[in-house]
Scaffold this active site. Structure first.
Site, mmCIF file in Angstrom:
data_model
loop_
_atom_site.group_PDB
_atom_site.id
_atom_site.type_symbol
_atom_site.label_atom_id
_atom_site.label_comp_id
_atom_site.label_asym_id
_atom_site.label_seq_id
_atom_site.Cartn_x
_atom_site.Cartn_y
_atom_site.Cartn_z
ATOM 1 N N ARG A 274 -10.098 6.498 4.401
ATOM 2 C CA ARG A 274 -9.507 5.322 3.726
ATOM 3 C C ARG A 274 -9.258 5.623 2.246
ATOM 4 O O ARG A 274 -8.232 5.242 1.692
ATOM 5 C CB ARG A 274 -10.439 4.113 3.873
ATOM 6 C CG ARG A 274 -10.453 3.569 5.292
ATOM 7 C CD ARG A 274 -11.546 2.547 5.473
ATOM 8 N NE ARG A 274 -11.307 1.323 4.741
ATOM 9 C CZ ARG A 274 -12.268 0.494 4.338
ATOM 10 N NH1 ARG A 274 -13.540 0.793 4.576
ATOM 11 N NH2 ARG A 274 -11.974 -0.591 3.691
ATOM 12 N N ARG B 166 -18.138 -4.166 8.805
ATOM 13 C CA ARG B 166 -16.840 -3.722 9.323
ATOM 14 C C ARG B 166 -16.966 -2.290 9.848
ATOM 15 O O ARG B 166 -17.563 -1.449 9.189
ATOM 16 C CB ARG B 166 -15.796 -3.755 8.198
ATOM 17 C CG ARG B 166 -15.205 -5.117 7.973
ATOM 18 C CD ARG B 166 -14.353 -5.163 6.739
ATOM 19 N NE ARG B 166 -13.342 -4.111 6.639
ATOM 20 C CZ ARG B 166 -12.422 -4.052 5.682
ATOM 21 N NH1 ARG B 166 -12.389 -4.997 4.747
ATOM 22 N NH2 ARG B 166 -11.551 -3.076 5.638
ATOM 23 N N ARG C 135 0.818 -1.212 0.000
ATOM 24 C CA ARG C 135 0.000 0.000 0.000
ATOM 25 C C ARG C 135 0.850 1.260 0.000
ATOM 26 O O ARG C 135 0.296 2.361 -0.064
ATOM 27 C CB ARG C 135 -0.889 0.009 1.229
ATOM 28 C CG ARG C 135 -2.320 -0.494 0.996
ATOM 29 C CD ARG C 135 -2.975 -0.520 2.357
ATOM 30 N NE ARG C 135 -4.393 -0.382 2.383
ATOM 31 C CZ ARG C 135 -5.240 -1.399 2.576
ATOM 32 N NH1 ARG C 135 -4.810 -2.615 2.637
ATOM 33 N NH2 ARG C 135 -6.531 -1.153 2.698
ATOM 34 N N ARG D 128 -21.331 -3.711 2.096
ATOM 35 C CA ARG D 128 -20.547 -4.910 2.415
ATOM 36 C C ARG D 128 -20.883 -5.469 3.793
ATOM 37 O O ARG D 128 -21.024 -4.735 4.753
ATOM 38 C CB ARG D 128 -19.047 -4.573 2.370
ATOM 39 C CG ARG D 128 -18.173 -5.722 2.885
ATOM 40 C CD ARG D 128 -16.773 -5.665 2.391
ATOM 41 N NE ARG D 128 -16.054 -4.459 2.788
ATOM 42 C CZ ARG D 128 -14.832 -4.165 2.334
ATOM 43 N NH1 ARG D 128 -14.241 -4.970 1.472
ATOM 44 N NH2 ARG D 128 -14.228 -3.073 2.731
HETATM 45 P P1 AMP Z 1 -8.313 -3.785 4.205
HETATM 46 O O1 AMP Z 1 -9.069 -4.948 4.743
HETATM 47 O O2 AMP Z 1 -7.304 -4.171 3.157
HETATM 48 O O3 AMP Z 1 -9.227 -2.680 3.742
HETATM 49 O O4 AMP Z 1 -7.457 -3.213 5.434
HETATM 50 C C1 AMP Z 1 -8.091 -2.710 6.594
HETATM 51 C C2 AMP Z 1 -7.145 -1.773 7.330
HETATM 52 O O5 AMP Z 1 -5.975 -2.482 7.748
HETATM 53 C C3 AMP Z 1 -6.609 -0.610 6.491
HETATM 54 O O6 AMP Z 1 -7.508 0.483 6.435
HETATM 55 C C4 AMP Z 1 -5.331 -0.285 7.250
HETATM 56 O O7 AMP Z 1 -5.587 0.427 8.437
HETATM 57 C C5 AMP Z 1 -4.827 -1.664 7.640
HETATM 58 N N1 AMP Z 1 -3.953 -2.219 6.583
HETATM 59 C C6 AMP Z 1 -4.196 -3.342 5.838
HETATM 60 N N2 AMP Z 1 -3.190 -3.559 4.989
HETATM 61 C C7 AMP Z 1 -2.285 -2.581 5.177
HETATM 62 C C8 AMP Z 1 -1.037 -2.247 4.574
HETATM 63 N N3 AMP Z 1 -0.515 -2.998 3.592
HETATM 64 N N4 AMP Z 1 -0.388 -1.143 5.024
HETATM 65 C C9 AMP Z 1 -0.890 -0.393 6.008
HETATM 66 N N5 AMP Z 1 -2.073 -0.632 6.610
HETATM 67 C C10 AMP Z 1 -2.771 -1.725 6.200
#
Ligand code: AMP
Length: 228
Positions: free
Chosen positions: A183, A172, A100, A139
């Protein structure tokens, strides 16, 4: 491992899904990993598991996730490095939600080289913001197995219950309207530049992610076949 209903060939490489939150990366990554019989790695799922188990890492990550910010690179990298080092990743894997940031992308390239995995295929999920909002606010996730539904486009057979295991479907916390904004901002500022980074390396393929789940799966598999 031979997948039960797989496309008939091995994956043998890393497939990276990149795109804004709500584009369908998690749903597609789960399905693709199942079809190819390879692990599905999701940094978001890993964090959520730490949070639900109340580990020190989870306690650190939770307030950051609840704000819609990115967890610091050092924490994410340690977690992902350990996972990619496991032997089940040697025949390929599908990863979503990582990398990311530019630092994460650089480190992932080093890791793939270190493990002798060659160039990845990076699938870029292209989708407009209106549809994204519908996918994010609609979702629902199974609290047991993590299966993903959408109240508008992909409802479970029994409302509020997972088709697979009957687990309660939850929203979520970070899919609430006040967290979606930060986000998307984090994506635009820190992750979207990776699209150009991977395009320069000629490993990026765009997929129109606006179609239904099965159609997007077909499109991704076609890209993977043609990228051989
Ligand atoms: P996601 O399920 O991919 O939307 O991730 C949920 C949350 O986890 C994100 O909004 C971040 O706070 C954290 N997160 C997940 N993957 C990463 C990453 N590669 N780098 C930094 N934060 C992450």
């Amino acid at each position: 491992m031979e997948p039960a209903h797989g496309p008939g060939d091995a994956l043998d490489r890393a497939v990276i899904f990149i795109g804004p939150p709500g584009a369908g990366k998690g749903t597609q990554a789960k399905e693709l990993a199942r079809l190819y019989g390879v692990p599905h790695l999701s940094s978001g799922d890993m964090f959520r598991e730490h949070v639900s188990r109340g580990t020190p890492l989870g306690l650190k990550a939770k307030p950051i996730m609840d704000r819609g910010d990115l967890v610091p690179d050092a924490i994410v990298l340690e977690m992902i490095e350990d996972r990619i080092a496991r032997p089940d990743c040697r025949h390929g894997f599908v990863i979503d939600g990582f990398p990311r940031t530019a630092a994460q992308a650089e480190r992932l390239s080093e890791l793939l080289e270190h493990h002798g995995m060659g160039k990845p295929v990076v699938i870029h999920f292209v989708i407009d913001r209106g549809l994204l909002m519908r996918r994010l606010t609609g979702r629902r996730m199974c609290s047991v197995g993590g299966e993903i539904y959408n109240i508008y486009d992909r409802p479970s057979k029994v409302p509020g219950r997972c088709d697979n295991d009957g687990g309660a479907l939850i929203q979520r916390y970070d899919d609430s309207e006040e967290v979606i904004g930060p986000r998307l901002k984090a994506y635009d500022q820190q992750t979207a530049p990776l699209v150009a980074y991977y395009r320069r390396q000629s490993v990026l393929r765009d997929v129109d992610a606006a179609a239904g789940v099965e159609e997007v799966t077909r499109r991704v598999m076609k890209i993977l076949r043609n990228a051989r």
